[in-house]
Design a protein around this motif. Structure first.
Motif, mmCIF file in Angstrom:
data_model
loop_
_atom_site.group_PDB
_atom_site.id
_atom_site.type_symbol
_atom_site.label_atom_id
_atom_site.label_comp_id
_atom_site.label_asym_id
_atom_site.label_seq_id
_atom_site.Cartn_x
_atom_site.Cartn_y
_atom_site.Cartn_z
ATOM 1 N N ILE A 317 0.834 -1.204 0.000
ATOM 2 C CA ILE A 317 0.000 0.000 0.000
ATOM 3 C C ILE A 317 0.867 1.251 0.000
ATOM 4 O O ILE A 317 1.843 1.363 0.739
ATOM 5 N N HIS A 339 -3.972 -1.597 -2.336
ATOM 6 C CA HIS A 339 -4.400 -2.521 -1.292
ATOM 7 C C HIS A 339 -4.519 -3.968 -1.763
ATOM 8 O O HIS A 339 -4.712 -4.868 -0.946
ATOM 9 N N GLY A 343 -8.463 -4.600 0.452
ATOM 10 C CA GLY A 343 -9.095 -3.288 0.551
ATOM 11 C C GLY A 343 -10.092 -3.180 1.686
ATOM 12 O O GLY A 343 -10.064 -2.223 2.470
ATOM 13 N N SER A 346 -8.447 -3.514 5.296
ATOM 14 C CA SER A 346 -7.562 -2.442 5.768
ATOM 15 C C SER A 346 -8.137 -1.043 5.545
ATOM 16 O O SER A 346 -7.466 -0.048 5.819
ATOM 17 N N THR A 350 -6.224 2.407 6.898
ATOM 18 C CA THR A 350 -5.485 3.287 5.989
ATOM 19 C C THR A 350 -6.163 4.644 5.865
ATOM 20 O O THR A 350 -5.494 5.660 5.654
#
Length: 369
Positions: A317, A339, A343, A346, A350
């Protein structure tokens, strides 16, 4: 709430990462956030919008990486709260008992998950070296992404359906530039373009590449548990992910730089064969009461098959901030993409880091003014 003194921030991309990041910034206060994207969650499914094709469940891929684990744990905590009975987004989640088998004997370091237990050797499937069970959530991706968009709009966010060719278009003219309205000063841009980071002018990240994943959606409301069997190095792993709606997502594949945009029939059949071997319970109770189920029994309850391009990136990432030319000097450009298949797992972690990077950069702007 938005005020005249609020900072104008544009988020590029409306996948799960872009939506979550936009929500996080908008709800912080002091920001007027606009999402600019070609495709939004309510649109028909398309290969250009990966988030609707994801499984998805929260099973961390961190495998001992402490930074990634912190990101994933932050996300899980938010999703666990959203999924609680009577929670704000309960309808988008299903809390389940999850069983993971590993053919390569890895330790995924997921002891932090609720109800985690390693599997004894006697409970492993054939050829599996290790395994574990825990409680997690699955995500009904169309419902959840629509929830995020609705939440963003309800908090005062705005959207613009536009195709950004170069980051400078936004930096100079703002999100309204594509509707031929007067330019609006932009204080910062957050780039969450997913796979689009490869070609977006001003970003053009050559380390971004697609990892194609093919899935099959079955109508099997009797399945209310998750099951996965995987090997770290091959391009195949098998998973069964039920949704609250009664649909079950089965897969899957991991093939880098495969751009084929629709489901391959032979792959669908192969996925169903693997899924049935791992989870015979996919067939209806009526079928299983009479005989051993077959792939044809799963084809009879198939809703659709399809594929998505996970936005993978060499090095993982990208979360950083740089300065680009704006209408009145340099402005921060925060990147939050790459990602891959993580996705959903996280997204909130993030988004939190992206907000921290944004605020730090804007504080520096004030101190240097």
């Amino acid at each position: 709430m938005s005020t005249e003194s609020s900072k104008n921030v544009v988020v590029i991309g409306a996948g799960v990462v872009g939506l979550t990041t936009a929500v996080k910034i908008q709800e912080k206060g002091g920001y007027n956030v606009t999402i600019v994207a070609e495709t939004f969650p309510s649109d028909p499914k398309t290969i250009r919008y990966t988030s609707l094709w994801a499984g998805a469940h929260h099973v961390s891929h961190a495998e001992g990486d402490k930074k990634q684990e912190a990101i994933d744990r932050e996300t899980f905590d938010v999703m666990w709260e959203l999924s609680k009975p009577g929670g704000e987004a309960e309808c988008a989640f299903l809390r389940i008992h999850q069983t993971d088998y590993y053919y390569d004997g890895r330790n995924t370091h997921m002891e932090w998950m609720p109800d985690f237990k390693p599997l004894p050797e006697t409970d492993l499937i054939e050829n599996a070296k290790t395994g574990c069970t825990f409680t997690t959530v699955t995500i009904d991706t169309p419902v959840y992404c629509s929830y995020l968009l609705s939440r963003f709009l309800a908090r005062g966010g705005t959207i613009s359906r536009s195709s950004v060719q170069h980051i400078s278009q936004i930096a100079e003219g703002g999100a309204s530039v594509f509707t031929r309205k007067s330019p609006v000063k932009v204080d910062a841009i957050v780039a969450c373009p997913g796979l689009g980071a490869r070609t977006l002018g001003g970003v053009e990240d050559g380390d971004v590449y697609p990892t194609r994943g093919q899935v099959v959606i079955l109508r099997a409301p009797w399945v209310r548990f998750g099951r996965t069997a995987s090997h770290a190095k091959d391009g195949l792993w098998t998973y069964v992910i039920p949704r609250r709606s009664g649909d079950v997502i089965v897969g899957g594949t991991k093939v880098d730089n495969d751009w084929y945009p629709i489901a391959r029939r032979e792959t669908t059949l192969e996925i169903l064969q693997r899924a049935l071997a791992l989870c015979p319970e996919l067939a209806s109770p009526e079928v299983r009461a009479q005989r051993a189920p077959t792939v044809d029994d799963l084809l009879a309850i198939m809703v659709e098959d399809g594929c998505g391009f996970r936005p993978s990136r060499k090095g993982g990432i990208r979360l950083d901030v740089e300065r680009i030319k704006g209408a009145d000097g340099n402005i921060p450009l925060v990147s939050n993409y790459g990602h891959g298949g993580g996705g959903y797992q996280s997204s909130w972690g993030t988004a939190k880091i992206a907000l921290e990077l944004l605020e730090k950069a804007l504080v520096q702007d004030v101190s240097q003014a």
